[in-house]
Design a protein around this motif. Structure first.
Motif, PDB file in Angstrom:
ATOM      1  N   SER A   7       5.865  60.303 -17.527  1.00  0.00           N
ATOM      2  CA  SER A   7       6.480  59.289 -16.376  1.00  0.00           C
ATOM      3  C   SER A   7       6.970  58.007 -17.540  1.00  0.00           C
ATOM      4  O   SER A   7       6.671  57.772 -18.498  1.00  0.00           O
ATOM      5  N   SER A   8       7.909  57.174 -16.662  1.00  0.00           N
ATOM      6  CA  SER A   8       8.357  56.175 -17.404  1.00  0.00           C
ATOM      7  C   SER A   8       7.372  55.037 -17.429  1.00  0.00           C
ATOM      8  O   SER A   8       7.530  54.067 -18.013  1.00  0.00           O
ATOM      9  N   PHE A   9       6.426  54.868 -16.765  1.00  0.00           N
ATOM     10  CA  PHE A   9       5.263  53.835 -16.681  1.00  0.00           C
ATOM     11  C   PHE A   9       3.793  54.561 -16.255  1.00  0.00           C
ATOM     12  O   PHE A   9       3.742  54.948 -14.949  1.00  0.00           O
ATOM     13  N   GLN A  10       3.088  54.619 -17.092  1.00  0.00           N
ATOM     14  CA  GLN A  10       1.600  55.123 -16.565  1.00  0.00           C
ATOM     15  C   GLN A  10       0.437  54.041 -17.290  1.00  0.00           C
ATOM     16  O   GLN A  10       0.691  53.580 -18.088  1.00  0.00           O
ATOM     17  N   SER A  11      -0.105  53.600 -16.065  1.00  0.00           N
ATOM     18  CA  SER A  11      -1.084  52.407 -16.380  1.00  0.00           C
ATOM     19  C   SER A  11      -2.369  53.212 -16.879  1.00  0.00           C
ATOM     20  O   SER A  11      -2.815  54.055 -16.132  1.00  0.00           O
ATOM     21  N   ILE A  12      -3.358  52.664 -18.030  1.00  0.00           N
ATOM     22  CA  ILE A  12      -4.212  53.250 -18.418  1.00  0.00           C
ATOM     23  C   ILE A  12      -5.366  51.985 -18.257  1.00  0.00           C
ATOM     24  O   ILE A  12      -5.067  51.153 -18.791  1.00  0.00           O
ATOM     25  N   SER A  13      -6.197  52.034 -17.350  1.00  0.00           N
ATOM     26  CA  SER A  13      -7.080  51.007 -17.016  1.00  0.00           C
ATOM     27  C   SER A  13      -8.518  51.396 -16.968  1.00  0.00           C
ATOM     28  O   SER A  13      -8.666  52.501 -17.272  1.00  0.00           O
ATOM     29  N   GLY A  14      -9.351  50.475 -16.740  1.00  0.00           N
ATOM     30  CA  GLY A  14     -10.747  50.572 -16.828  1.00  0.00           C
ATOM     31  C   GLY A  14     -11.281  50.139 -18.048  1.00  0.00           C
ATOM     32  O   GLY A  14     -12.664  49.926 -18.296  1.00  0.00           O
ATOM     33  N   LEU A  15     -10.723  49.267 -18.963  1.00  0.00           N
ATOM     34  CA  LEU A  15     -11.188  48.540 -19.893  1.00  0.00           C
ATOM     35  C   LEU A  15     -12.309  47.163 -19.683  1.00  0.00           C
ATOM     36  O   LEU A  15     -12.824  46.796 -20.181  1.00  0.00           O
ATOM     37  N   ARG A  16     -11.666  46.733 -18.427  1.00  0.00           N
ATOM     38  CA  ARG A  16     -12.319  45.204 -17.954  1.00  0.00           C
ATOM     39  C   ARG A  16     -11.970  44.038 -18.927  1.00  0.00           C
ATOM     40  O   ARG A  16     -12.581  43.304 -18.925  1.00  0.00           O
ATOM     41  N   PHE A  17     -10.803  44.329 -19.848  1.00  0.00           N
ATOM     42  CA  PHE A  17     -10.390  43.130 -20.558  1.00  0.00           C
ATOM     43  C   PHE A  17      -9.030  43.484 -20.871  1.00  0.00           C
ATOM     44  O   PHE A  17      -8.575  44.556 -20.902  1.00  0.00           O
ATOM     45  N   LYS A  18      -8.406  42.493 -21.375  1.00  0.00           N
ATOM     46  CA  LYS A  18      -6.728  42.626 -21.754  1.00  0.00           C
ATOM     47  C   LYS A  18      -7.059  42.751 -23.094  1.00  0.00           C
ATOM     48  O   LYS A  18      -7.224  41.849 -24.062  1.00  0.00           O
ATOM     49  N   VAL A  61       3.953  51.392 -25.872  1.00  0.00           N
ATOM     50  CA  VAL A  61       3.231  50.569 -24.995  1.00  0.00           C
ATOM     51  C   VAL A  61       4.224  49.619 -24.435  1.00  0.00           C
ATOM     52  O   VAL A  61       4.682  48.715 -24.856  1.00  0.00           O
ATOM     53  N   ARG A  62       4.036  49.850 -22.986  1.00  0.00           N
ATOM     54  CA  ARG A  62       4.894  49.050 -22.403  1.00  0.00           C
ATOM     55  C   ARG A  62       4.091  47.714 -21.923  1.00  0.00           C
ATOM     56  O   ARG A  62       5.256  46.854 -21.541  1.00  0.00           O
ATOM     57  N   SER A  63       3.059  47.485 -21.610  1.00  0.00           N
ATOM     58  CA  SER A  63       2.240  46.347 -21.290  1.00  0.00           C
ATOM     59  C   SER A  63       0.810  46.240 -21.840  1.00  0.00           C
ATOM     60  O   SER A  63       0.397  47.289 -21.723  1.00  0.00           O
ATOM     61  N   LEU A  64       0.444  45.151 -21.949  1.00  0.00           N
ATOM     62  CA  LEU A  64      -1.031  44.749 -21.955  1.00  0.00           C
ATOM     63  C   LEU A  64      -1.421  43.967 -20.588  1.00  0.00           C
ATOM     64  O   LEU A  64      -0.758  42.985 -20.445  1.00  0.00           O
ATOM     65  N   HIS A  65      -2.304  44.529 -20.009  1.00  0.00           N
ATOM     66  CA  HIS A  65      -2.730  43.888 -18.806  1.00  0.00           C
ATOM     67  C   HIS A  65      -4.245  43.674 -18.786  1.00  0.00           C
ATOM     68  O   HIS A  65      -5.008  44.111 -19.804  1.00  0.00           O
ATOM     69  N   GLU A  66      -4.640  42.800 -17.740  1.00  0.00           N
ATOM     70  CA  GLU A  66      -6.051  42.421 -17.522  1.00  0.00           C
ATOM     71  C   GLU A  66      -7.264  43.580 -17.584  1.00  0.00           C
ATOM     72  O   GLU A  66      -8.328  43.216 -17.712  1.00  0.00           O
ATOM     73  N   ASN A  67      -6.817  44.973 -17.331  1.00  0.00           N
ATOM     74  CA  ASN A  67      -7.710  45.764 -17.227  1.00  0.00           C
ATOM     75  C   ASN A  67      -7.331  47.214 -18.397  1.00  0.00           C
ATOM     76  O   ASN A  67      -7.908  48.030 -18.065  1.00  0.00           O
ATOM     77  N   GLY A  68      -6.368  46.758 -19.167  1.00  0.00           N
ATOM     78  CA  GLY A  68      -6.032  47.780 -20.198  1.00  0.00           C
ATOM     79  C   GLY A  68      -4.577  47.890 -20.477  1.00  0.00           C
ATOM     80  O   GLY A  68      -4.078  46.548 -20.993  1.00  0.00           O
ATOM     81  N   PHE A  69      -3.771  48.782 -20.544  1.00  0.00           N
ATOM     82  CA  PHE A  69      -2.553  48.935 -20.975  1.00  0.00           C
ATOM     83  C   PHE A  69      -1.308  49.875 -20.385  1.00  0.00           C
ATOM     84  O   PHE A  69      -2.364  50.612 -19.492  1.00  0.00           O
ATOM     85  N   SER A  70      -0.251  49.857 -20.493  1.00  0.00           N
ATOM     86  CA  SER A  70       0.537  51.048 -19.918  1.00  0.00           C
ATOM     87  C   SER A  70       1.418  51.620 -21.012  1.00  0.00           C
ATOM     88  O   SER A  70       1.936  50.955 -21.878  1.00  0.00           O
ATOM     89  N   VAL A  71       1.760  52.724 -20.842  1.00  0.00           N
ATOM     90  CA  VAL A  71       2.630  53.594 -21.745  1.00  0.00           C
ATOM     91  C   VAL A  71       3.852  53.919 -21.014  1.00  0.00           C
ATOM     92  O   VAL A  71       3.782  54.102 -19.808  1.00  0.00           O
ATOM     93  N   GLY A  72       4.946  54.418 -21.783  1.00  0.00           N
ATOM     94  CA  GLY A  72       6.211  54.823 -21.073  1.00  0.00           C
ATOM     95  C   GLY A  72       6.758  56.089 -21.428  1.00  0.00           C
ATOM     96  O   GLY A  72       5.933  56.871 -21.751  1.00  0.00           O
TER      97      GLY A  72
END
Length: 208
Positions: A7-18, A61-72
């Protein structure tokens, strides 16, 4: 670990930190190790298995967020049904530090990098050169010149590029021996990124 969905944007979460540093490697497909960080900006990447200079790609890597990151939309980090592993780190005061510095080519008084703790492990990467790994386990004393290179399948090297671990950071150049600092870690006007992890929390660290 995660599975790509193309996809153009998949969020990878579950880290519990940025995360500040993200290292991605494909498990069932042949791609380079991709490293991005918050220091240079996430559109810049390095290869953990190569000495290449940084490249630019907005999809790895599309973004770094508070619970992980996203890929494009890229087969390198998000190919459909392709499995990947990602190692992620963030700064923890007194334990880990990530940043950049500019070299001065001075063998006696190279740049001092204030980490807020005494390092046990420091990794440095300059433009178009090898990953330099220094640690106190292999060489507990200063000057620490026993260097390993993540991207090379050779034995450790002791040909210059010394650093000193001190109570609140590390110092480039041969402050004790006068050894030449080398362009891999202290070229004049060259910008480097670094990753550092502590020997112990700052209040327990002992200077050498």
């Amino acid at each position: 670990t995660y599975t790509g969905d193309a996809s153009s944007f998949q969020s990878i979460s579950g880290l519990r930190f940025k995360p500040d540093f993200v290292w991605i490697k494909g498990r069932n497909h042949n791609q380079n190790h991709i490293l991005v960080d918050s220091i240079r900006g996430i559109d810049k990447y390095l290869k953990g298995d190569d000495a290449d200079t940084e490249g630019t790609n907005v999809e790895f890597v599309r973004s770094l967020h508070e619970n992980g990151f996203s890929v494009g939309a890229t087969g390198v980090t998000n190919g459909g049904s392709e499995t990947n592993v990602a190692w992620c780190w963030h700064e923890v005061p007194g334990y880990s530090k990530f940043g950049r510095y500019v070299g001065n080519a001075n063998s006696a008084h190279g740049p001092f990098i204030n980490c807020g703790f005494k390092p046990a492990l420091v990794v440095i990467k300059g433009p178009n050169d090898h990953w330099c790994v220094h640690d106190s386990a292999r060489q507990p004393g200063n000057d620490n010149i026993s260097q390993l290179n993540w991207n090379r399948n050779i034995a450790e090297s002791s040909a210059g590029n010394p650093i000193n671990f001190v109570s609140n950071g590390f110092l480039l150049g041969g402050s004790n021996t006068g050894s030449a600092p080398g362009t891999r870690t202290n070229g004049n006007g060259t910008s480097y990124i670094y990753m550092a992890w502590a020997e112990s929390p700052f209040k327990y660290a002992n200077a050498k």
